[in-house]
Design an enzyme around this catalytic site. Sequence first.
Site, PDB file in Angstrom:
ATOM      1  N   ASP A  76       0.846  -1.189   0.000  1.00  0.00           N
ATOM      2  CA  ASP A  76       0.000   0.000   0.000  1.00  0.00           C
ATOM      3  C   ASP A  76       0.886   1.247   0.000  1.00  0.00           C
ATOM      4  OD1 ASP A  76      -3.212   0.530   0.962  1.00  0.00           O
ATOM      5  OD2 ASP A  76      -1.802   2.212   1.113  1.00  0.00           O
ATOM      6  N   ILE A  77       0.488   2.236  -0.783  1.00  0.00           N
ATOM      7  CA  ILE A  77       1.293   3.452  -0.940  1.00  0.00           C
ATOM      8  C   ILE A  77       1.254   4.321   0.329  1.00  0.00           C
ATOM      9  CG2 ILE A  77      -0.468   5.039  -1.858  1.00  0.00           C
ATOM     10  CD1 ILE A  77       1.552   5.624  -4.156  1.00  0.00           C
ATOM     11  N   ASN A 104     -13.130  -3.338   2.042  1.00  0.00           N
ATOM     12  CA  ASN A 104     -14.204  -2.353   2.102  1.00  0.00           C
ATOM     13  C   ASN A 104     -15.085  -2.471   0.863  1.00  0.00           C
ATOM     14  OD1 ASN A 104     -13.360  -1.032   4.541  1.00  0.00           O
ATOM     15  ND2 ASN A 104     -11.711  -0.074   3.390  1.00  0.00           N
ATOM     16  N   HIS A 129     -10.105  -5.110  -3.450  1.00  0.00           N
ATOM     17  CA  HIS A 129      -8.792  -5.304  -2.835  1.00  0.00           C
ATOM     18  C   HIS A 129      -8.974  -5.762  -1.404  1.00  0.00           C
ATOM     19  CE1 HIS A 129     -10.011  -1.087  -2.623  1.00  0.00           C
ATOM     20  NE2 HIS A 129      -9.395  -0.995  -1.444  1.00  0.00           N
ATOM     21  N   HIS A 132      -7.005  -5.846   2.096  1.00  0.00           N
ATOM     22  CA  HIS A 132      -5.852  -5.311   2.826  1.00  0.00           C
ATOM     23  C   HIS A 132      -5.299  -6.420   3.720  1.00  0.00           C
ATOM     24  CE1 HIS A 132      -6.979  -0.900   2.311  1.00  0.00           C
ATOM     25  NE2 HIS A 132      -8.139  -1.474   2.050  1.00  0.00           N
TER      26      HIS A 132
HETATM   27  P1  AMP Z   1      -9.865   1.467   0.353  1.00  0.00           P
HETATM   28  O1  AMP Z   1     -10.173   2.641   1.224  1.00  0.00           O
HETATM   29  O2  AMP Z   1     -10.217   0.144   0.996  1.00  0.00           O
HETATM   30  O3  AMP Z   1     -10.460   1.607  -1.043  1.00  0.00           O
HETATM   31  O4  AMP Z   1      -8.292   1.408   0.221  1.00  0.00           O
HETATM   32  C1  AMP Z   1      -7.587   1.928  -0.874  1.00  0.00           C
HETATM   33  C2  AMP Z   1      -6.130   1.781  -0.548  1.00  0.00           C
HETATM   34  O5  AMP Z   1      -5.372   1.912  -1.737  1.00  0.00           O
HETATM   35  C3  AMP Z   1      -5.597   2.832   0.432  1.00  0.00           C
HETATM   36  O6  AMP Z   1      -5.031   2.176   1.562  1.00  0.00           O
HETATM   37  C4  AMP Z   1      -4.544   3.587  -0.394  1.00  0.00           C
HETATM   38  O7  AMP Z   1      -3.431   3.989   0.384  1.00  0.00           O
HETATM   39  C5  AMP Z   1      -4.166   2.555  -1.437  1.00  0.00           C
HETATM   40  N1  AMP Z   1      -3.619   3.090  -2.679  1.00  0.00           N
HETATM   41  C6  AMP Z   1      -4.144   4.065  -3.461  1.00  0.00           C
HETATM   42  N2  AMP Z   1      -3.398   4.244  -4.565  1.00  0.00           N
HETATM   43  C7  AMP Z   1      -2.377   3.351  -4.498  1.00  0.00           C
HETATM   44  C8  AMP Z   1      -1.274   3.025  -5.333  1.00  0.00           C
HETATM   45  N3  AMP Z   1      -1.061   3.674  -6.487  1.00  0.00           N
HETATM   46  N4  AMP Z   1      -0.433   2.035  -4.943  1.00  0.00           N
HETATM   47  C9  AMP Z   1      -0.630   1.393  -3.776  1.00  0.00           C
HETATM   48  N5  AMP Z   1      -1.674   1.622  -2.952  1.00  0.00           N
HETATM   49  C10 AMP Z   1      -2.530   2.598  -3.306  1.00  0.00           C
END
Ligand code: AMP
Length: 110
Positions: A33-34, A91, A104, A106
Amino acid sequence: MAYDPENIFAKILRGEIPCNKVYEDDYALSFHDINPQAPIHVLVIPKGAYVSMDDFSAKASDAEMVGFIKAVGNTARELGLSDPGYRILANHGPDSHQEVPHLHIHIFGG
Ligand code: AMP
């Protein structure tokens, strides 16, 4: 909700933007995760175009479902998390504050 092929995880799957890859097979891709919320924070995404667990559980084939769940376990093992343990979370929809409209899971560890 229709799948948006321009979402950021679709672009990662197409190789249009980079990711810090942990694991990949025919069914799934895993990457860090970024914006990590734990010492180890990795996302596992299916290769198919599914908005969320709601969409995936309704429409994915049995092979895709089995492949995706196995990939979650393989990713956690790749990260060395089987013994210390980890938390998983997915989520779905506005009430959960889902940000990226591609399924996705986590994995939080450490
Ligand atoms: P959600 O709130 O469950 O949709 O989580 C989305 C997740 O994606 C968050 O934890 C972000 O930090 C992560 N995220 C968004 N863009 C990227 C990216 N380019 N690479 C890795 N993680 C990302």
